[in-house]
Scaffold this active site. Structure first.
Site, PDB file in Angstrom:
ATOM      1  N   THR A   1       0.805  -1.214   0.000  1.00  0.00           N
ATOM      2  CA  THR A   1       0.000   0.000   0.000  1.00  0.00           C
ATOM      3  C   THR A   1       0.841   1.269   0.000  1.00  0.00           C
ATOM      4  O   THR A   1       0.399   2.304  -0.495  1.00  0.00           O
ATOM      5  CB  THR A   1      -0.930   0.021   1.226  1.00  0.00           C
ATOM      6  OG1 THR A   1      -0.149  -0.120   2.408  1.00  0.00           O
ATOM      7  CG2 THR A   1      -1.942  -1.109   1.158  1.00  0.00           C
ATOM      8  N   CYS A   2       2.052   1.206   0.578  1.00  0.00           N
ATOM      9  CA  CYS A   2       2.856   2.422   0.668  1.00  0.00           C
ATOM     10  C   CYS A   2       3.292   2.929  -0.704  1.00  0.00           C
ATOM     11  O   CYS A   2       3.599   4.110  -0.866  1.00  0.00           O
ATOM     12  CB  CYS A   2       4.084   2.186   1.552  1.00  0.00           C
ATOM     13  SG  CYS A   2       5.063   0.767   1.073  1.00  0.00           S
TER      14      CYS A   2
END
EC number: 2.3.2.26
Length: 366
Positions: free
Chosen positions: A332-333
């Protein structure tokens, strides 16, 4: 990774008489209390702090201020990191953040306590009638008194409405000294309307917003937000799609998504993915975004504004492993989707559904 926070969460303060820190008794809200005594509040017109009275105990005020100071830090950090919040704040909330709180009035009360505001607007009409009578130079003082005393709301004299100078919905908050023992009459009705508005929007929430601004400014200068109107701040903090659902077009997805490491835009799996995403409803879009980006909302501008760009790569397996047995995974980052090369569109749809519904809160080290 931004934690999932679809609604403002406020644990009860303990005891049957405790209340959450946001929304009001007069604001239409949907409240769900879980088995762990945590209330999820969804306010129709956006979140706004509950008022605190002058008689509130110091420990309760300190605890409330600490929460709002943390919320300010959280919002500032999200802005700095370009992370979208799923927190639907009201317009008066953003006015406070911009130091515009003294511009709010009776009309803005509709965002905070709409039922109270609609009643006050009707009472304000009665006040206006009284002012017209007082300004009429063609009638004498005795006739003015008779006309004023005859003013009513739906046939009920103001003195018979049973109102006193206590904030509606908050029996422990007096609008003035001795307010509980001061009845509302036609002669002080204008003061009642002003004080109710003032307490809901200014006096009752001042400590909370001062704490919120202190927390915000400790991370990011709130004065830099003053280039925006309050109505624009929802896009700054919450991104696009806050209210209106828009279908994702296949051509848009092709233009905004990057393929790499085993996939191209012409790969069959990528075509399956775009077809599936273009058929998603609003709730499915939110779940997919939560799974892939850590937030259920896109930044203003949509997919093309994602930083970094959404990247889709082929998830590799050993020769004896079947991709249909595995779920997609994400980082997700960096908005990075690792997608197995499934055998059909329906298999991919089912695996994405399972991953988005059950895997958005899962976190593993690789």
């Amino acid at each position: 990774q931004q934690p999932q926070q679809q609604q403002y969460i406020s644990p009860s303060e303990g005891g049957d008489n405790s209340t959450s820190e946001t929304a009001t008794n007069n604001t239409p809200v949907a409240t769900i209390t879980t088995s762990t005594s945590v209330s999820y509040v969804n306010a129709l017109h956006g979140l706004f702090p509950m008022p605190l009275g002058k008689s509130s105990k110091l420990p309760h005020v300190s605890k409330s201020k600490a929460k709002f100071k943390f919320l300010g830090k959280f919002m500032a950090k999200a802005v700095m990191d370009s992370r979208m919040l799923d927190l639907p704040f009201s317009i008066p909330f953003y006015r406070w953040l911009l130091n515009e709180e003294h511009s709010v009035g009776l009309s803005e009360l509709a965002w905070v306590a709409p039922e109270v505001q609609s009643t006050l607007v009707r009472l304000q009409d009665v006040v206006h009638e009284r002012e017209l009578i007082l300004a009429d130079q063609n009638i004498d003082a005795m006739e003015k008194t008779e006309k004023i005393e005859s003013l009513d709301l739906d046939g009920c004299p103001i003195a018979d409405l049973g109102l006193d100078f206590v904030l509606p919905g908050y029996a422990n908050i007096e609008l003035c000294r001795g307010g509980r023992d001061t009845a509302v009459t036609i002669h002080n009705l204008h003061q009642y309307i002003s004080l109710v508005t003032y307490w809901f929007l200014i006096e009752g929430v001042q400590k909370q917003f001062e704490a919120l601004r202190e927390g915000f400014d400790s991370v990011f200068p709130s004065q830099r937000l003053r280039m925006f109107y309050p109505e624009e701040l929802e896009s700054v903090f919450c991104g696009s799609g806050a209210s209106n659902y828009q279908r994702w077009d296949v051509k848009m997805l092709q233009d905004c998504c990057r393929t790499d490491h085993g996939f191209t835009q012409d790969s069959q799996a990528i075509q399956y993915l775009y077809d599936i995403l273009s058929s998603y409803n609003r709730d499915e879009q939110r779940l997919f975004l939560q799974f892939v980006t850590g937030s259920p909302r896109l930044p203003t501008g949509g997919f093309k504004s994602l930083t970094p760009q959404l990247t889709i790569v082929r998830k590799t397996f050993d020769g004896n492993q079947n991709p249909n047995d595995y779920l997609p995974s994400v980082m997700t980052c960096v908005n990075y989707l690792k997608l197995p090369e499934y055998s059909s569109r329906e298999v991919m749809r089912q695996k994405l559904k399972v991953a988005a519904n059950e895997g958005s809160m899962s976190f593993h080290l690789s």
